[in-house]
Design a protein around this motif. Structure first.
Motif, PDB file in Angstrom:
ATOM      1  N   LEU A 198     -18.494  53.311  33.152  1.00 48.36           N
ATOM      2  CA  LEU A 198     -17.919  52.199  33.925  1.00 48.36           C
ATOM      3  C   LEU A 198     -17.205  51.257  32.964  1.00 48.36           C
ATOM      4  CD1 LEU A 198     -17.859  50.839  36.823  1.00 48.36           C
ATOM      5  CD2 LEU A 198     -19.693  49.372  35.960  1.00 48.36           C
ATOM      6  N   TYR A 199     -15.907  51.001  33.222  1.00 51.64           N
ATOM      7  CA  TYR A 199     -15.094  50.128  32.378  1.00 51.64           C
ATOM      8  C   TYR A 199     -14.591  48.942  33.195  1.00 51.64           C
ATOM      9  CZ  TYR A 199     -14.732  54.101  29.128  1.00 51.64           C
ATOM     10  OH  TYR A 199     -14.994  55.117  28.259  1.00 51.64           O
ATOM     11  N   ALA A 200     -14.301  47.846  32.497  1.00 54.12           N
ATOM     12  CA  ALA A 200     -13.614  46.721  33.136  1.00 54.12           C
ATOM     13  C   ALA A 200     -12.144  47.054  33.254  1.00 54.12           C
ATOM     14  CB  ALA A 200     -13.804  45.439  32.322  1.00 54.12           C
ATOM     15  N   GLN A 201     -11.520  46.592  34.340  1.00 50.49           N
ATOM     16  CA  GLN A 201     -10.073  46.774  34.489  1.00 50.49           C
ATOM     17  C   GLN A 201      -9.345  45.761  33.606  1.00 50.49           C
ATOM     18  OE1 GLN A 201      -8.308  47.004  38.385  1.00 50.49           O
ATOM     19  NE2 GLN A 201     -10.168  47.827  39.314  1.00 50.49           N
ATOM     20  N   PRO A 202      -8.176  46.132  33.056  1.00 54.69           N
ATOM     21  CA  PRO A 202      -7.559  47.466  33.097  1.00 54.69           C
ATOM     22  C   PRO A 202      -8.144  48.366  32.016  1.00 54.69           C
ATOM     23  CG  PRO A 202      -6.119  45.954  31.950  1.00 54.69           C
ATOM     24  CD  PRO A 202      -7.307  45.133  32.419  1.00 54.69           C
ATOM     25  N   LEU A 203      -8.139  49.654  32.273  1.00 54.27           N
ATOM     26  CA  LEU A 203      -8.655  50.628  31.316  1.00 54.27           C
ATOM     27  C   LEU A 203      -7.566  50.965  30.304  1.00 54.27           C
ATOM     28  CD1 LEU A 203     -10.794  52.631  30.356  1.00 54.27           C
ATOM     29  CD2 LEU A 203      -9.941  54.257  32.057  1.00 54.27           C
ATOM     30  N   THR A 204      -7.848  50.724  29.031  1.00 55.49           N
ATOM     31  CA  THR A 204      -6.892  51.009  27.955  1.00 55.49           C
ATOM     32  C   THR A 204      -7.543  51.928  26.932  1.00 55.49           C
ATOM     33  OG1 THR A 204      -7.563  49.117  26.591  1.00 55.49           O
ATOM     34  CG2 THR A 204      -5.892  48.718  28.282  1.00 55.49           C
ATOM     35  N   ALA A 205      -6.764  52.312  25.945  1.00 56.61           N
ATOM     36  CA  ALA A 205      -7.273  53.205  24.905  1.00 56.61           C
ATOM     37  C   ALA A 205      -8.375  52.540  24.090  1.00 56.61           C
ATOM     38  CB  ALA A 205      -6.126  53.650  23.992  1.00 56.61           C
ATOM     39  N   ASP A 206      -8.363  51.203  24.045  1.00 52.22           N
ATOM     40  CA  ASP A 206      -9.359  50.464  23.256  1.00 52.22           C
ATOM     41  C   ASP A 206     -10.559  50.011  24.086  1.00 52.22           C
ATOM     42  OD1 ASP A 206      -7.674  50.677  21.043  1.00 52.22           O
ATOM     43  OD2 ASP A 206      -6.604  48.832  21.566  1.00 52.22           O
ATOM     44  N   SER A 256     -25.166  55.303  39.724  1.00 48.24           N
ATOM     45  CA  SER A 256     -25.665  53.928  39.656  1.00 48.24           C
ATOM     46  C   SER A 256     -25.180  53.285  38.369  1.00 48.24           C
ATOM     47  CB  SER A 256     -27.193  53.895  39.715  1.00 48.24           C
ATOM     48  OG  SER A 256     -27.656  54.451  40.932  1.00 48.24           O
ATOM     49  N   ALA A 257     -24.484  52.137  38.501  1.00 45.45           N
ATOM     50  CA  ALA A 257     -23.951  51.458  37.319  1.00 45.45           C
ATOM     51  C   ALA A 257     -23.889  49.962  37.571  1.00 45.45           C
ATOM     52  CB  ALA A 257     -22.558  51.988  36.981  1.00 45.45           C
ATOM     53  N   ALA A 258     -24.414  49.189  36.631  1.00 46.82           N
ATOM     54  CA  ALA A 258     -24.333  47.719  36.665  1.00 46.82           C
ATOM     55  C   ALA A 258     -24.832  47.137  37.981  1.00 46.82           C
ATOM     56  CB  ALA A 258     -22.903  47.259  36.382  1.00 46.82           C
ATOM     57  N   GLY A 259     -25.908  47.706  38.520  1.00 49.19           N
ATOM     58  CA  GLY A 259     -26.502  47.161  39.727  1.00 49.19           C
ATOM     59  C   GLY A 259     -25.867  47.614  41.016  1.00 49.19           C
ATOM     60  N   VAL A 260     -24.939  48.582  40.948  1.00 55.05           N
ATOM     61  CA  VAL A 260     -24.237  49.055  42.142  1.00 55.05           C
ATOM     62  C   VAL A 260     -24.415  50.567  42.265  1.00 55.05           C
ATOM     63  CG1 VAL A 260     -22.019  49.204  43.341  1.00 55.05           C
ATOM     64  CG2 VAL A 260     -22.538  47.215  41.924  1.00 55.05           C
ATOM     65  N   ARG A 309     -14.030  49.682  26.014  1.00 54.28           N
ATOM     66  CA  ARG A 309     -15.378  50.184  25.791  1.00 54.28           C
ATOM     67  C   ARG A 309     -16.149  50.127  27.101  1.00 54.28           C
ATOM     68  NH1 ARG A 309     -17.394  47.693  19.965  1.00 54.28           N
ATOM     69  NH2 ARG A 309     -15.715  48.610  18.689  1.00 54.28           N
ATOM     70  N   PRO A 310     -17.000  51.116  27.372  1.00 53.29           N
ATOM     71  CA  PRO A 310     -17.703  51.140  28.662  1.00 53.29           C
ATOM     72  C   PRO A 310     -18.695  49.990  28.798  1.00 53.29           C
ATOM     73  CG  PRO A 310     -18.531  52.869  27.203  1.00 53.29           C
ATOM     74  CD  PRO A 310     -17.326  52.287  26.540  1.00 53.29           C
ATOM     75  N   VAL A 311     -18.766  49.456  30.007  1.00 51.62           N
ATOM     76  CA  VAL A 311     -19.741  48.422  30.329  1.00 51.62           C
ATOM     77  C   VAL A 311     -21.094  49.066  30.602  1.00 51.62           C
ATOM     78  CG1 VAL A 311     -20.347  46.618  31.996  1.00 51.62           C
ATOM     79  CG2 VAL A 311     -17.965  46.914  31.279  1.00 51.62           C
ATOM     80  N   ALA A 312     -21.041  50.233  31.220  1.00 53.78           N
ATOM     81  CA  ALA A 312     -22.260  50.985  31.524  1.00 53.78           C
ATOM     82  C   ALA A 312     -21.905  52.458  31.596  1.00 53.78           C
ATOM     83  CB  ALA A 312     -22.866  50.507  32.838  1.00 53.78           C
ATOM     84  N   SER A 313     -22.916  53.308  31.512  1.00 49.86           N
ATOM     85  CA  SER A 313     -22.712  54.749  31.629  1.00 49.86           C
ATOM     86  C   SER A 313     -23.949  55.360  32.259  1.00 49.86           C
ATOM     87  CB  SER A 313     -22.437  55.375  30.252  1.00 49.86           C
ATOM     88  OG  SER A 313     -23.538  55.161  29.380  1.00 49.86           O
ATOM     89  N   GLY A 314     -23.845  56.601  32.713  1.00 47.79           N
ATOM     90  CA  GLY A 314     -24.991  57.237  33.339  1.00 47.79           C
ATOM     91  C   GLY A 314     -24.682  58.647  33.785  1.00 47.79           C
ATOM     92  N   THR A 315     -25.632  59.211  34.497  1.00 45.84           N
ATOM     93  CA  THR A 315     -25.514  60.564  35.024  1.00 45.84           C
ATOM     94  C   THR A 315     -25.793  60.540  36.520  1.00 45.84           C
ATOM     95  OG1 THR A 315     -26.263  61.496  32.914  1.00 45.84           O
ATOM     96  CG2 THR A 315     -26.365  62.931  34.848  1.00 45.84           C
TER      97      THR A 315
END
Length: 523
Positions: free
Chosen positions: A352-360, A375-379, A362-368
Motif C-alpha cells: 500500500l502506497y500513498a498517492q501519487p506512486l513514484t519510483a521513489d 488488509s492494510a492500514a486498518g482497512v 515507499r510502501p505504507v503497509a504490506s501484506g498477503t
C-alpha cells in the motif's frame, strides 16, 4: 633622417586610405545614425547592448505571458460567473420547493429543470480555452476534469497543479484555477448523521434529521471531540444528550433540551455547531409523552467512505468489490490522507502506497491476501475471486471524509430528493425538508467557494496589472539606454563628416603636390 620615395608613397597612401575609410564610415553613420554596428565600433558598448537585448527579449516574453494569463483569467472569471448564476437559480428552486402546497407533479417539474441546470453546470465546469484545453483540469489539460459516475455522483479527474508563467524577473503567476480548489473544496454542511437506535424498528413517531454544520469552529473544537452522542427523548417536549463518555451535555443544546412539538416544519435543535430538525408524528390514540419517550438516536460525523478503482492497465481484470474500515485507530494513524495505491507484487502479496506512486515511493503497509481479502492500514479490501489478481495489478483508493462536497453532487442530490413522491406522507415530507436544508446550505457553501476563487482571480489580475506597468517602464528604459549607446548624435556626425572630408581633400592635395617634387626640377 632621410625618407625614401617608396616610404613617402606608402605613408601618403596609408594616410589617404585612413581618411577615406573614416569618411566612408562616418557617411554610413550619417545615413543610419547608428554608431555601434559591430563590437569593433565600441567593445564596451556592444557588450552592454547585448545585455540590454537579452533583457528586451525577456520583457517581450513577459508581455506575451502576461497576455496569455490575462486571457485565461478573464475566461475563468466569466465561466465562474455563469456557474454562480446557475447556482443562484438552483437555490431559488430549492427555496420554492419547500412550499407545502406543492404537488408531487410540481416538484418533479422542478427536478426536471434541475436536471437541465446540472447538465449546464457539468458543461461549464468542463469548459475549454481557445486551444481546446480544459480550464479547470490543472496540468491534465487534455482530460475532462469532471465525469459523471455510474451511480450519479461526480468525480474530479484533474490534478491540483497550477500552471505558472514568468511575468517578471522575480514573479511567476498561475493562469489557471484548478477544479479541485474551486469546486471540490466547498465545505459540506451535511457532514453529520443521525441513526435511530431505539426502537429497533422505526415507528415513525420521532424524526431527527441529519445535522447541518452551522458553525465550523464550534463543530471542530467541541462536537468532534465528544462524538458519538446519544440523543434520548424524555417526553414529547424534552430530550437529553450524552457524549461518548456518558457525560450529560444537554445544557449546550437549544433551550436546554426543551422544544415545542407543534412548531410548523419541526423544531430546530442547535448543538455544538450542528443544527438538527426534530419532528414529532403522533398517531391516533397516542399519549404524547408515552409514545415519544424512549426513542433514541446516535449523532456523529459521517464515517469516511472508501472508493477503489482498478487501473485500466492491470494484467488481470479483478475488481475490488468492497472496502471497509475494520480498525479505526490504525486507519487514523496509518492510512494516507490524500488517497492510496494498492500494488500487487505477486498473485497474493501486495503493498500500500500513498498517492501519487513514484519510483521513489515507499510502501505504507504490506501484506498477503487472506482468501480474497487484503488488509492494510486498518482497512479491509475485498476482491472478486475470479479472475485472480496478478503481479503488477494496481488499484487507486480514494477517501471521502465528507468534509467537502462538489456542487454537482449537491444539485444531483437535490434533484433526486424532489423526484420522490411525498404526498400524504408526513415523514417523507419531513425528510424532504431536511434534504432542502442540506441543499440550500451546501449551495451557499459552493457559492462561497466560487466567490473565493473569483477574488483570487481578481487579486492575480491586479498584481499582473502592476507587474505589466513595471515591465512597460523597464521596456521604455531599456529602449532609451540602447538608443543612447547605439545611436549617434546627428549634429555631431555632420560636423565630424565635414571635418573628415576636409582632411581627405587636404591629404589628396598634399599628396598631389609633393608627388610632383623631384631633384630634376631643381637642375
Amino acid at each position: 633622417m632621410r625618407i625614401s620615395t617608396a616610404q613617402f608613397y606608402q605613408s601618403s597612401a596609408a594616410n589617404y586610405q585612413r581618411n577615406y575609410s573614416n569618411v566612408v564610415k562616418t557617411n554610413e553613420e550619417a545615413s543610419s545614425f547608428v554608431r555601434v554596428n559591430t563590437a569593433a565600433d565600441d567593445p564596451v558598448g556592444a557588450a552592454r547592448l547585448l545585455q540590454l537585448g537579452n533583457q528586451a527579449d525577456m520583457l517581450a516574453q513577459y508581455k506575451t505571458n502576461a497576455t496569455n494569463i490575462t486571457n485565461s483569467l478573464n475566461q475563468a472569471e466569466t465561466t465562474l460567473d455563469s456557474i454562480n448564476t446557475i447556482l443562484t437559480r438552483v437555490n431559488e428552486l430549492a427555496l420554492e420547493s419547500g412550499n407545502a402546497g406543492y404537488t408531487d407533479t410540481e416538484r418533479k417539474a422542478k427536478a426536471a429543470e434541475l436536471g437541465q441546470l446540472e447538465d449546464q453546470l457539468l458543461s461549464l465546469m468542463n469548459s475549454r480555452d481557445e486551444n481546446g484545453q480544459y480550464l479547470f483540469a490543472g496540468s491534465k489539460t487534455d482530460t475532462a476534469p469532471f465525469v459523471r459516475n455510474a451511480d450519479g455522483t461526480y468525480s474530479y479527474q484533474g490534478d491540483q497543479t497550477q500552471l505558472e508563467l514568468q511575468v517578471g524577473d522575480m514573479l511567476k503567476m498561475a493562469g489557471n484555477s484548478t477544479g479541485f480548489s474551486v469546486f471540490q473544496q466547498a465545505l459540506n454542511t451535511s457532514r453529520t448523521e443521525t441513526t435511530l437506535a431505539t426502537p429497533a424498528v422505526d415507528d415513525g413517531r420521532v424524526k431527527l434529521s441529519n445535522g447541518q454544520v452551522s458553525g465550523s469552529v464550534t463543530y471542530n473544537d467541541r462536537f468532534r471531540s465528544g462524538q458519538p452522542y446519544t440523543i434520548t427523548m424524555l417526553s414529547s417536549t424534552q430530550f437529553s444528550i450524552t457524549d461518548s463518555l456518558g457525560n450529560d451535555v444537554t445544557a449546550e443544546a437549544t433551550q436546554g433540551g426543551t422544544f415545542d412539538p407543534n412548531t410548523a416544519g419541526g423544531s430546530v435543535v442547535s448543538f455544538r455547531g450542528v443544527d438538527l430538525r426534530l419532528n414529532i408524528n403522533l398517531q391516533d390514540g397516542d399519549v404524547p409523552d408515552t409514545a415519544v419517550a424512549g426513542h433514541s438516536f446516535t449523532l456523529q460525523s459521517k464515517p469516511d467512505t472508501i472508493n477503489t478503482t482498478r487501473s485500466p492497465g492491470n494484467p488481470s481484470s479483478a475488481q475490488v468489490t468492497s472496502a471497509s474500515i475494520t480498525d479505526p485507530a490504525k486507519y487514523q494513524a496509518m492510512f494516507p490522507n490524500g488517497g492510496a495505491v494498492i500494488k500487487f507484487t505477486s498473485a497474493t502479496d501486495f503493498e500500500l502506497y500513498a498517492q501519487p506512486l513514484t519510483a521513489d515511493s515507499r510502501p505504507v503497509a504490506s501484506g498477503t491476501m487472506a482468501g480474497n481479502v487484503a488488509s492494510a492500514a486498518g482497512v479491509d479490501f475485498t476482491f472478486s475471486t475470479t479472475p485472480p489478481q496478478q503481479s503488477g495489478d494496481q488499484y487507486m483508493v480514494t477517501v471521502d471524509n465528507h468534509q467537502t462536497q462538489n456542487v454537482l453532487d449537491t444539485v444531483a442530490q437535490l434533484r433526486t430528493a424532489l423526484s420522490k413522491p411525498i404526498e400524504g406522507d408526513a415523514a417523507a415530507y419531513q425528510q424532504l425538508r431536511a434534504d432542502l436544508d442540506s441543499a440550500i446550505a451546501n449551495i451557499q457553501s459552493g457559492q462561497d467557494s466560487l466567490s473565493t476563487a473569483v477574488t483570487d482571480i481578481g487579486a492575480r489580475g491586479k498584481a499582473l496589472e502592476i507587474q505589466q506597468a513595471t515591465n512597460e517602464s523597464l521596456t521604455i528604459a531599456n529602449t532609451t539606454t540602447q538608443s543612447s549607446i547605439r545611436d549617434s548624435d546627428p549634429a555631431e556626425v555632420v560636423i565630424r563628416l565635414t571635418q573628415q572630408k576636409a582632411m581627405l581633400e587636404a591629404s589628396q592635395t598634399a599628396f598631389a603636390r609633393i608627388s610632383q617634387l623631384s631633384l630634376f626640377n631643381a637642375l
